[in-house]
Design a protein around this motif. Structure first.
Motif, short mmCIF file in Angstrom:
data_model
loop_
_atom_site.label_atom_id
_atom_site.label_comp_id
_atom_site.label_asym_id
_atom_site.label_seq_id
_atom_site.Cartn_x
_atom_site.Cartn_y
_atom_site.Cartn_z
N ALA A 1 0.86 -1.17 0.00
CA ALA A 1 0.00 0.00 0.00
C ALA A 1 0.90 1.23 0.00
O ALA A 1 1.88 1.30 0.74
N ILE A 2 0.58 2.17 -0.85
CA ILE A 2 1.28 3.46 -0.87
C ILE A 2 0.29 4.46 -0.30
O ILE A 2 -0.78 4.68 -0.85
N GLY A 3 0.68 5.05 0.82
CA GLY A 3 -0.25 5.89 1.56
C GLY A 3 -1.32 4.98 2.14
O GLY A 3 -1.03 4.05 2.88
N ASN A 4 -2.59 5.23 1.80
CA ASN A 4 -3.69 4.37 2.26
C ASN A 4 -4.26 3.50 1.15
O ASN A 4 -5.22 2.78 1.37
N ASP A 5 -3.69 3.58 -0.04
CA ASP A 5 -4.23 2.88 -1.21
C ASP A 5 -3.42 1.61 -1.50
O ASP A 5 -2.20 1.66 -1.63
N SER A 6 -4.12 0.49 -1.66
CA SER A 6 -3.45 -0.76 -2.03
C SER A 6 -2.99 -0.68 -3.47
O SER A 6 -3.67 -0.10 -4.33
N VAL A 7 -1.82 -1.27 -3.70
CA VAL A 7 -1.20 -1.20 -5.03
C VAL A 7 -0.73 -2.60 -5.42
O VAL A 7 -0.07 -3.27 -4.62
N ASP B 1 6.11 6.50 -8.81
CA ASP B 1 6.58 7.64 -9.61
C ASP B 1 5.54 8.76 -9.63
O ASP B 1 5.87 9.94 -9.53
N SER B 2 4.25 8.40 -9.74
CA SER B 2 3.22 9.43 -9.78
C SER B 2 3.08 10.11 -8.42
O SER B 2 2.86 11.32 -8.35
N ARG B 3 3.21 9.35 -7.32
CA ARG B 3 3.10 9.95 -5.99
C ARG B 3 4.28 10.85 -5.66
O ARG B 3 4.15 11.83 -4.95
N SER B 4 5.47 10.47 -6.14
CA SER B 4 6.66 11.27 -5.85
C SER B 4 6.93 12.32 -6.92
O SER B 4 7.92 13.04 -6.84
N LYS B 5 6.04 12.42 -7.91
CA LYS B 5 6.18 13.36 -9.02
C LYS B 5 7.48 13.14 -9.79
O LYS B 5 8.12 14.09 -10.24
N ASP C 1 10.38 12.31 -8.70
CA ASP C 1 11.61 12.64 -7.98
C ASP C 1 12.15 11.38 -7.29
O ASP C 1 11.60 10.93 -6.29
N LYS C 2 13.23 10.83 -7.82
CA LYS C 2 13.81 9.60 -7.28
C LYS C 2 14.56 9.85 -5.96
O LYS C 2 14.93 8.90 -5.28
N GLN C 3 14.77 11.11 -5.59
CA GLN C 3 15.44 11.44 -4.32
C GLN C 3 14.46 11.53 -3.15
O GLN C 3 14.85 11.83 -2.04
N THR C 4 13.18 11.30 -3.42
CA THR C 4 12.17 11.32 -2.36
C THR C 4 12.45 10.20 -1.37
O THR C 4 12.71 9.07 -1.77
N ARG C 5 12.40 10.53 -0.10
CA ARG C 5 12.59 9.50 0.94
C ARG C 5 11.29 8.72 1.08
O ARG C 5 10.23 9.27 1.26
#
Length: 161
Positions: A76-82, A92-96, A98-102
């Motif tokens: 799950a990413i955030g509250n959504d199952s993936v 990629d869509s959640r981090s826009k 940016d591969k440097q996102t923690r």
């Protein structure tokens, strides 16, 4: 303070109401010697010269990106199952992009170490190397979670390092 024996006309001994402290002192001395021998054995005596660090803890971002590995091994990413097949695209869509996102990675207690490492390998394959492992804050290190406690990053680093 020894018991007194008086010769009387009868063969009965007179009762003494004084406490005999000699056995008590003997027991205390034996316990003292036992603790004096056992105390040095109970301490850990490993010489470690730890390095100092002047780094300040990284501040938590305003909108952290949580990746959760549930007990049934779904993601799950955030509250959504993936689904695992669309994992990288959703990340990629959640981090826009940016591969440097923690990525704050959290997993259920019942999840095995192998499954957690597999998710970390998926993160590396997707290009996300900044991963923080998340755990619940505990009260005084007692092992129990604080009621209503929020997840806090325990350690951070890149997968496989």
């Amino acid at each position: 303070m020894a018991p007194r024996i008086r010769e009387t006309a009868s063969d009965d001994l007179e009762e003494s109401h004084e406490i005999n402290v000699t056995p008590f002192i003997d027991v205390i001395l034996v316990l003292l010697i036992i603790f004096m021998v056992a105390a040095p054995l109970a301490t850990v005596d490993v010489n470690v010269d730890l390095p100092g660090s002047t780094a300040t803890p990284a501040p938590r971002p305003e909108t952290p990106l949580f990746l959760t590995l549930k007990s049934d091994l779904t993601l799950a990413i955030g509250n959504d199952s993936v689904p695992r097949s669309a994992f990288a695209a959703v990340l990629d869509s959640r981090s826009k992009g940016d591969k440097q996102t923690r990525i704050f990675l959290r997993a259920d207690k019942t999840v095995g170490y192998g499954e957690l490492m597999e998710v970390m390998n998926h993160l590396r394959a997707a290009g996300y190397l900044k991963v923080a492992l998340v755990g619940l804050e505990t009260a005084s290190g007692a092992g129990g979670a604080v009621p209503g406690g929020s997840p806090a990053p325990a350690t951070s680093g890149s997968p496989g390092s």
